[in-house]
Write a protein that holds these residues in place. Sequence first.
Motif, PDB file in Angstrom:
ATOM      1  N   SER A  12      41.370  46.610  32.980  1.00 33.07           N
ATOM      2  CA  SER A  12      41.465  46.128  31.605  1.00 33.07           C
ATOM      3  C   SER A  12      41.473  47.316  30.647  1.00 33.07           C
ATOM      4  O   SER A  12      40.498  48.074  30.579  1.00 33.07           O
ATOM      5  N   SER A  14      41.162  47.457  27.506  1.00 35.68           N
ATOM      6  CA  SER A  14      40.130  47.423  26.469  1.00 35.68           C
ATOM      7  C   SER A  14      38.787  47.851  27.050  1.00 35.68           C
ATOM      8  O   SER A  14      38.052  48.632  26.445  1.00 35.68           O
ATOM      9  N   ALA A  15      38.487  47.337  28.265  1.00 35.32           N
ATOM     10  CA  ALA A  15      37.214  47.700  28.900  1.00 35.32           C
ATOM     11  C   ALA A  15      37.192  49.198  29.197  1.00 35.32           C
ATOM     12  O   ALA A  15      36.179  49.877  28.986  1.00 35.32           O
ATOM     13  N   ARG A  18      36.629  51.239  26.163  1.00 37.73           N
ATOM     14  CA  ARG A  18      35.242  51.147  25.689  1.00 37.73           C
ATOM     15  C   ARG A  18      34.362  52.160  26.442  1.00 37.73           C
ATOM     16  O   ARG A  18      33.598  52.900  25.855  1.00 37.73           O
ATOM     17  N   ASN A  57      36.450  43.976  40.105  1.00 39.61           N
ATOM     18  CA  ASN A  57      37.660  43.155  40.253  1.00 39.61           C
ATOM     19  C   ASN A  57      38.868  43.838  39.642  1.00 39.61           C
ATOM     20  O   ASN A  57      38.961  43.981  38.433  1.00 39.61           O
ATOM     21  N   MET A  58      39.785  44.263  40.516  1.00 40.95           N
ATOM     22  CA  MET A  58      40.995  44.907  40.014  1.00 40.95           C
ATOM     23  C   MET A  58      42.170  44.510  40.904  1.00 40.95           C
ATOM     24  O   MET A  58      41.994  44.248  42.089  1.00 40.95           O
ATOM     25  N   PRO A  59      43.356  44.486  40.332  1.00 38.80           N
ATOM     26  CA  PRO A  59      44.521  44.185  41.171  1.00 38.80           C
ATOM     27  C   PRO A  59      44.829  45.356  42.110  1.00 38.80           C
ATOM     28  O   PRO A  59      44.294  46.449  41.913  1.00 38.80           O
ATOM     29  N   ILE A  82      29.098  54.204  39.766  1.00 36.32           N
ATOM     30  CA  ILE A  82      28.442  53.107  39.035  1.00 36.32           C
ATOM     31  C   ILE A  82      29.449  51.978  38.986  1.00 36.32           C
ATOM     32  O   ILE A  82      30.562  52.142  38.494  1.00 36.32           O
ATOM     33  N   THR A  86      29.864  41.585  36.487  1.00 39.82           N
ATOM     34  CA  THR A  86      29.254  40.580  35.611  1.00 39.82           C
ATOM     35  C   THR A  86      27.986  40.096  36.297  1.00 39.82           C
ATOM     36  O   THR A  86      27.874  40.168  37.508  1.00 39.82           O
ATOM     37  N   GLY A  88      26.838  37.383  37.099  1.00 36.92           N
ATOM     38  CA  GLY A  88      26.883  36.254  38.022  1.00 36.92           C
ATOM     39  C   GLY A  88      27.282  36.655  39.440  1.00 36.92           C
ATOM     40  O   GLY A  88      27.578  35.810  40.245  1.00 36.92           O
ATOM     41  N   GLU A  91      25.918  38.995  44.851  1.00 35.34           N
ATOM     42  CA  GLU A  91      26.371  39.271  46.225  1.00 35.34           C
ATOM     43  C   GLU A  91      27.326  40.464  46.254  1.00 35.34           C
ATOM     44  O   GLU A  91      27.245  41.322  47.139  1.00 35.34           O
ATOM     45  N   ILE A  93      27.351  42.859  44.096  1.00 29.71           N
ATOM     46  CA  ILE A  93      26.559  44.053  43.815  1.00 29.71           C
ATOM     47  C   ILE A  93      25.891  44.536  45.103  1.00 29.71           C
ATOM     48  O   ILE A  93      25.895  45.730  45.424  1.00 29.71           O
ATOM     49  N   TRP A 104      24.727  50.048  39.281  1.00 30.15           N
ATOM     50  CA  TRP A 104      25.683  49.069  38.767  1.00 30.15           C
ATOM     51  C   TRP A 104      25.276  48.678  37.364  1.00 30.15           C
ATOM     52  O   TRP A 104      24.115  48.792  36.985  1.00 30.15           O
ATOM     53  N   VAL A 106      26.081  45.687  34.178  1.00 25.44           N
ATOM     54  CA  VAL A 106      26.692  44.410  33.851  1.00 25.44           C
ATOM     55  C   VAL A 106      27.485  44.556  32.561  1.00 25.44           C
ATOM     56  O   VAL A 106      27.023  45.172  31.612  1.00 25.44           O
TER      57      VAL A 106
ATOM     58  N   LYS B 246      20.925  32.401  42.394  1.00 23.91           N
ATOM     59  CA  LYS B 246      21.755  33.527  41.986  1.00 23.91           C
ATOM     60  C   LYS B 246      20.961  34.517  41.132  1.00 23.91           C
ATOM     61  O   LYS B 246      20.980  35.719  41.366  1.00 23.91           O
ATOM     62  N   LEU B 253      17.597  42.418  42.949  1.00 20.87           N
ATOM     63  CA  LEU B 253      18.421  43.629  42.969  1.00 20.87           C
ATOM     64  C   LEU B 253      17.929  44.660  41.955  1.00 20.87           C
ATOM     65  O   LEU B 253      17.812  45.850  42.257  1.00 20.87           O
ATOM     66  N   PHE B 263      18.391  54.245  37.702  1.00 14.19           N
ATOM     67  CA  PHE B 263      18.723  54.566  36.314  1.00 14.19           C
ATOM     68  C   PHE B 263      17.425  54.757  35.536  1.00 14.19           C
ATOM     69  O   PHE B 263      16.353  54.412  36.030  1.00 14.19           O
ATOM     70  N   GLN B 271      18.841  45.332  32.081  1.00 10.12           N
ATOM     71  CA  GLN B 271      19.516  44.536  33.110  1.00 10.12           C
ATOM     72  C   GLN B 271      18.743  43.251  33.404  1.00 10.12           C
ATOM     73  O   GLN B 271      19.309  42.261  33.843  1.00 10.12           O
ATOM     74  N   GLU B 383      37.877  39.141  30.565  1.00 12.47           N
ATOM     75  CA  GLU B 383      37.000  40.179  31.112  1.00 12.47           C
ATOM     76  C   GLU B 383      36.847  40.049  32.634  1.00 12.47           C
ATOM     77  O   GLU B 383      36.784  41.032  33.349  1.00 12.47           O
ATOM     78  N   ASN B 384      36.766  38.802  33.091  1.00 11.00           N
ATOM     79  CA  ASN B 384      36.535  38.588  34.529  1.00 11.00           C
ATOM     80  C   ASN B 384      37.827  38.362  35.289  1.00 11.00           C
ATOM     81  O   ASN B 384      37.825  37.784  36.359  1.00 11.00           O
ATOM     82  N   PHE B 385      38.906  38.788  34.693  1.00  9.56           N
ATOM     83  CA  PHE B 385      40.196  38.527  35.317  1.00  9.56           C
ATOM     84  C   PHE B 385      40.275  39.191  36.684  1.00  9.56           C
ATOM     85  O   PHE B 385      40.069  40.388  36.824  1.00  9.56           O
ATOM     86  N   SER B 386      40.525  38.356  37.682  1.00 12.53           N
ATOM     87  CA  SER B 386      40.713  38.937  39.001  1.00 12.53           C
ATOM     88  C   SER B 386      41.884  38.219  39.651  1.00 12.53           C
ATOM     89  O   SER B 386      41.920  36.987  39.678  1.00 12.53           O
ATOM     90  N   PRO B 387      42.858  38.991  40.100  1.00 10.44           N
ATOM     91  CA  PRO B 387      44.077  38.372  40.628  1.00 10.44           C
ATOM     92  C   PRO B 387      43.784  37.479  41.833  1.00 10.44           C
ATOM     93  O   PRO B 387      44.536  36.546  42.109  1.00 10.44           O
TER      94      PRO B 387
END
Lengths: 128, 661
Positions: A12, A14-15, A18, A57-59, A82, A86, A88, A91, A93, A104, A106, B246, B253, B263, B271, B383-387
């Motif tokens: 992304s 934008s991300a 940032r 998550n990346m293509p 690092i 997100t 949620g 697992e 992580i 890591w 968030v 979750k 963690l 950290f 966190q 933001e959470n876009f994952s193919p």
Amino acid sequence: MSKKTVLVVDDSPSARSRVTSVLAEGGFDVVEAVDGVDGHSKISSLEELSLVVCDINMPRMGGIAMLRLVKANPKHAHLPFIMLTTEGQPELIRTAKKVGAKGWMVKPFRPKLLLAAVTKLTSLDKAG
Amino acid sequence: MEMSFSRRIAKETEALGLTADETRRRVLTVLFCTIGSLCAVLFGLITAATKPITGAVEIVLGGLCLFLVPWVALRFKRSFAAHFFLAGMSVGLTLASLLKGGLISSPAGWLPLGPVMAVLLLGPRAAVFWSFVFVCLNPVLAFMSASAWDPASGPIAVYAGSRTGAVLMGYLVAALFERARHRAYCKLERRRVATRLLLDHSDQGFVSVHTDGSIGIEYSSILRDWFGPVPESNEIADWISSADPKMGSYVGLVLDDISDDVFPLEVHLEQLRVKMNVAGRTIGLEAKEVSAARFLFVFTDMSESIALQKVEAVQRQTHAIITQMTNNSESFRMFCGETNRLFASINDELSDELLLRIVHTLKGNCLSHEIPEVAATLHEVEENFSPDDRHRIVRGVRAAEQQWRQALDPMLKWVDGADRVVGLDAEELQRMVAQDVGYASLCAHIRSLNDQPVWSYLEKLAHQGQTLGEQLGKPITFALEDSGLRLRDETWGPLFSSMVHLVANSIVHGIESPEERIEAGKDPLGLVELRAFADGDSFQLVVRDDGRGIDWGGLRKTAATLGLPCTTQEELEDAMFTHGVSTRDDVDVVSGRGVGTAALRHEVEQLGGSIEVESDEGVGTSFRLALPFPATRSAHKVRHPVAVSHESPCRADLSVVEVAI
């Protein structure tokens, strides 16, 4: 003292920007990569790399696959990662940590804290 | 051995819900008994060398005591075990003393310890009996061993008396100590109860957590309501997991990272600032460092404040939508149309790139039109876009779409109440019927469908104007804007019919020939704008051309000839719309008699409106008709978002019906 270089891998824009702006303001040299494939080739080509901030998550190639690839190469195995994720995804992580991620964060993160984390890991790297 | 044993007792008593005082006495019972029994066994072993039978008895009694008392203390009433021990001690010491030489023997020297132990094990009051027994033992021993008394040691009564005094002293000292301790304990207990009261009656849940993730002793009882009983492992992560696996895993963690010192601590505490879902409620967590090895976890039920925030956000959003509909209706309608179209265009077949672009555009649009809720959902999707997880993305977009619908729905309600604005699109009608939105809004929509779109009037006018222009050798471009309005034909039809005169006037008198226009430095194509829009409670029609402007001189001449007042600008404008007044000398089929403008004025007056004229010489003329909407519900304005273009206006899906009261 020369600036430390951090590689930011995120699909992304934008991300990515940032993270880059936060780290650049914090006095780091930042190199960007758009996915795991790009990130891996940049790690191989860059000489002085102190740390990698990497989205999960990346293509093409995701963060964990790239991490696995990097850790398999003894030349770069020491490189701290690092992972950006997100909240949620505990697992993911856990998997990333098992594969060898140092820490890591968030998304969205507070700039001050990202900088504190990166600073700590890069100074550890120097000590080691 | 004693330590692990006492720890076990402490744990068990805690599980039984016993007080700290009870726990301590249990531990002491077992401890005294163990030491006492060991002493008895040791004494027995020594005795056995000379007197095997006595020694054996002592060993058996001591051993029995060693195993029995802890067992009794654990299984049965603790005071029973204490009495058992004290009885054993008094009998044992008496026997040993008698065997060893009576009052002056070493076992008799241990007698003052009896009341001390009794007080510690039973408390000052319950210890009176056993203290009395130990006090009495001295005279008994003195009596029983009087025959063997060496008179050189002085009178036996004095000796027995001093020993009795020592035993009494033991009781007194122990009782005083116990009382002081008990007072301090009560004070602490009162404070603990008060703290418990605070902890248990707060909406927030507090628990102290060690750096290793284990739960501290004290915690708010509300946490038990939320997360259930403290788990076997005594780990905070497991406790949270029992309600939200979750988040439990997540907290685990972070705690792992804290102990690994990954950290800076502030990063990890941040966190831990998370929200979890506990039986439908949203519980927020905040962790604070309270000492080097301990954190305070504060859990807050945020459900109500979140619900309140949502209501406020929806209200803000609704307010923003209403404001935009009234202040900037055109752009808002276009936005609505585009948003609907974009949402409709999303499906599983789209490429990643296109999908992301659409989501991004939607987000940007929603943000700029103050629909933050929808924008936030889309932001999350982006933001959470994952193919790999297309399904999730589409689901996220659908959620945003639903929010978008919900954002417009309050408008529907608003309409039902005030009977003023309804948001509808082509498929909306079906949806309205399916969802039973209410008779009033459905009627408003259906009624509006009977009305004539203003667009059709304008198109007709433009067509007529175009034909006229062609006849006169004046190519003309028409720019139309209908603002998506619909009007009742019976009321408004005549007005539009007479509008043709105004348009004809513009073409005949206003627009110059292409040659003249080129000479004047204008585009050879003439431009006539026909714009219809609602401005507050009035309907506005504007006819503007970019021609030569009105020949006020010629008009004044004509007016003067006809004997009309023509000194002021107002009088001139008035004259222009009077029957028989025309700036033209020649009269042709379409224009020139001044009849048309008069007819128009008549229509406008009939509708209670007014006409304004603005004319700049060489630049153009603009007629603005302002007409009030009738004070009945007969005039509906159905708006179609229209992209104004000189060529072909395109209509978007959404229309907004306005019902003028």
